[in-house]
Design an enzyme around this catalytic site. Structure first.
Site, PDB file in Angstrom:
ATOM      1  N   PHE A  36       0.797  -1.229   0.000  1.00 14.83           N
ATOM      2  CA  PHE A  36       0.000   0.000   0.000  1.00 14.83           C
ATOM      3  C   PHE A  36       0.829   1.277   0.000  1.00 14.83           C
ATOM      4  O   PHE A  36       0.335   2.335  -0.319  1.00 14.83           O
ATOM      5  CB  PHE A  36      -0.918   0.028   1.217  1.00 14.83           C
ATOM      6  CG  PHE A  36      -1.784  -1.182   1.323  1.00 14.83           C
ATOM      7  CD1 PHE A  36      -2.888  -1.325   0.502  1.00 14.83           C
ATOM      8  CD2 PHE A  36      -1.486  -2.193   2.227  1.00 14.83           C
ATOM      9  CE1 PHE A  36      -3.689  -2.449   0.590  1.00 14.83           C
ATOM     10  CE2 PHE A  36      -2.281  -3.324   2.312  1.00 14.83           C
ATOM     11  CZ  PHE A  36      -3.392  -3.455   1.489  1.00 14.83           C
ATOM     12  N   VAL A  39       8.374   3.721   1.052  1.00 13.95           N
ATOM     13  CA  VAL A  39       9.107   4.408   2.115  1.00 13.95           C
ATOM     14  C   VAL A  39      10.348   5.056   1.525  1.00 13.95           C
ATOM     15  O   VAL A  39      11.100   4.435   0.770  1.00 13.95           O
ATOM     16  CB  VAL A  39       9.489   3.427   3.245  1.00 13.95           C
ATOM     17  CG1 VAL A  39      10.258   4.152   4.341  1.00 13.95           C
ATOM     18  CG2 VAL A  39       8.244   2.770   3.834  1.00 13.95           C
ATOM     19  N   LYS A  57       6.810   7.562   4.920  1.00  9.58           N
ATOM     20  CA  LYS A  57       5.966   6.595   4.217  1.00  9.58           C
ATOM     21  C   LYS A  57       4.846   7.318   3.488  1.00  9.58           C
ATOM     22  O   LYS A  57       4.127   8.124   4.075  1.00  9.58           O
ATOM     23  CB  LYS A  57       5.372   5.625   5.232  1.00  9.58           C
ATOM     24  CG  LYS A  57       4.632   4.482   4.590  1.00  9.58           C
ATOM     25  CD  LYS A  57       4.207   3.509   5.646  1.00  9.58           C
ATOM     26  CE  LYS A  57       3.983   2.137   5.076  1.00  9.58           C
ATOM     27  NZ  LYS A  57       3.696   1.179   6.129  1.00  9.58           N
ATOM     28  N   ASP A 162      -0.760  -8.147  10.977  1.00 16.16           N
ATOM     29  CA  ASP A 162       0.202  -8.495   9.925  1.00 16.16           C
ATOM     30  C   ASP A 162       1.602  -8.665  10.512  1.00 16.16           C
ATOM     31  O   ASP A 162       2.579  -8.121   9.991  1.00 16.16           O
ATOM     32  CB  ASP A 162       0.179  -7.432   8.821  1.00 16.16           C
ATOM     33  CG  ASP A 162       0.768  -7.920   7.504  1.00 16.16           C
ATOM     34  OD1 ASP A 162       1.056  -9.134   7.385  1.00 16.16           O
ATOM     35  OD2 ASP A 162       0.959  -7.092   6.595  1.00 16.16           O
TER      36      ASP A 162
HETATM   37  N1  ADE Z   1      11.640   0.520   5.364  1.00 15.68           N
HETATM   38  C1  ADE Z   1      10.382   0.644   5.752  1.00 15.68           C
HETATM   39  N2  ADE Z   1      10.284   1.405   6.848  1.00 15.68           N
HETATM   40  C2  ADE Z   1      11.559   1.778   7.163  1.00 15.68           C
HETATM   41  C3  ADE Z   1      12.129   2.531   8.218  1.00 15.68           C
HETATM   42  N3  ADE Z   1      11.375   3.097   9.157  1.00 15.68           N
HETATM   43  N4  ADE Z   1      13.463   2.678   8.233  1.00 15.68           N
HETATM   44  C4  ADE Z   1      14.224   2.094   7.284  1.00 15.68           C
HETATM   45  N5  ADE Z   1      13.741   1.372   6.279  1.00 15.68           N
HETATM   46  C5  ADE Z   1      12.414   1.202   6.221  1.00 15.68           C
END
Ligand code: ADE
Length: 315
Positions: A36, A39, A57, A162
């Site tokens: 969904f 990042v 995100k 999840d």
């Molecule tokens: N990939 C997804 N979330 C992350 C995060 N908070 N820090 C580093 N890589 C990520």
């Protein structure tokens, strides 16, 4: 037209309290892609003027499902972080740093976990060493079971829905943190969404979602029932992923099963096989998470203790 601007219609207090202006954010490169959201590594200027590295995100596509996932995750993280007992520094839940909620820019800002997700780490270790690092990797499972992760969710009656190695992040100082709360549910207050035709819709409509079937408990598959005990089932699958060094969990003779087929398999008592590298003791712990009756599965605090004993006996 998809009505996505929750902020423009009814900006809830929790969103306002965590709001950060996008001008404080400088985006870098993509570090992760989920069902969904994606990042991006970014720099954030905080109120003291300092610059800190964060993970931002964003929604993957501008559709209702992705926005629903985005606001669920934001709301759950806010609820967790605003709880009076929450301790950011010692938490094993990814830290929320802010929310950007502008018309064309929406980001959940989180602490940056430089070692990435556990699944990738497990697969990398397998490729590089070819040997099992089970005692070391069990540490991460212990982090997730402990007081500042699954036990905290249980106390706040939040179900993650999840729990899986792909959703566990590892920080620079080698601490595992539970992330990806996009499918999570708060049993008290359900976030409301505005759908395409302007109707309000409750979050607990999972019909159109792609579900992580092989991580799901019997009651989640059969009845769509999610509880802290169904998170414990998924935690058992996370343990399996660790023991199998990042292989994909699959039940015997079931390639791409439907929800119903998988439920039948589980009803017949079939469970994931013991990976070759996995000790009998660890396999006993994961099997206890896969008890048919949710009430017979161990509490996260019991799991933490059991895993510590097992790990201790290995080294
Ligand atoms: N990939 C997804 N979330 C992350 C995060 N908070 N820090 C580093 N890589 C990520």
């Amino acid at each position: 037209q998809v009505q996505t601007d929750l902020a423009q219609t009814v900006e809830p207090g929790w969103l306002r309290r965590w709001q950060t202006a996008s001008r404080h954010l400088t985006l870098g490169h993509l570090v992760g892609m989920g069902m969904f959201g994606h990042v991006i590594k970014a720099k954030l200027k905080i109120s003291t003027g300092e610059i800190t590295t964060v993970a931002a995100k964003a929604v993957r596509r501008k559709d209702t499902q992705c926005y629903r996932n985005f606001y669920t995750e934001a709301a759950i993280l806010v609820a967790l972080h605003e709880d009076q007992h929450h301790d950011n520094l010692r938490s094993n839940i990814i830290q929320l740093l802010g929310l950007v909620n502008e018309a064309s820019r929406k980001y959940i800002l989180m602490e940056y976990a430089s070692k990435g997700n556990l699944l990738r780490l497990l697969r990398r270790t397998r490729r590089q060493n070819g040997t099992a690092s089970l005692p070391h990797h069990l540490r991460y499972a212990i982090h997730i079971a402990r007081a500042r992760a699954l036990q905290e969710l249980q106390r706040l009656a939040i179900t993650h829905c999840d729990v899986a190695a792909r959703n566990v992040l590892i920080t620079a100082d080698d601490v595992a943190k539970l992330a990806d709360f996009g499918l999570a549910r708060d049993v008290y207050a359900t976030v409301q969404y505005v759908t395409d035709d302007g109707r309000e819709q409750r979050q607990d409509n999972k019909e159109n979602e792609v579900l992580p079937l092989n991580w799901m408990s019997l009651e989640s598959l059969e009845k769509g029932e999610y509880t802290c005990q169904s998170d414990v089932w998924s935690f058992g699958v996370l343990l399996w992923e660790i023991a199998a060094q990042g292989q994909e969990p699959r039940y015997d003779g079931n390639n791409n099963p439907s929800c119903r087929q998988l439920a039948q398999t589980l009803r017949r008592g079939i469970r994931l096989r013991r990976p070759p590298e996995c000790s009998g003791e660890v396999y006993v712990v994961m099997n206890s998470c896969w008890q048919e009756l949710p009430s017979e599965r161990p509490d996260p605090n019991v799991l933490e203790e059991k895993l510590q004993q097992v790990q201790h006996a290995m080294i």
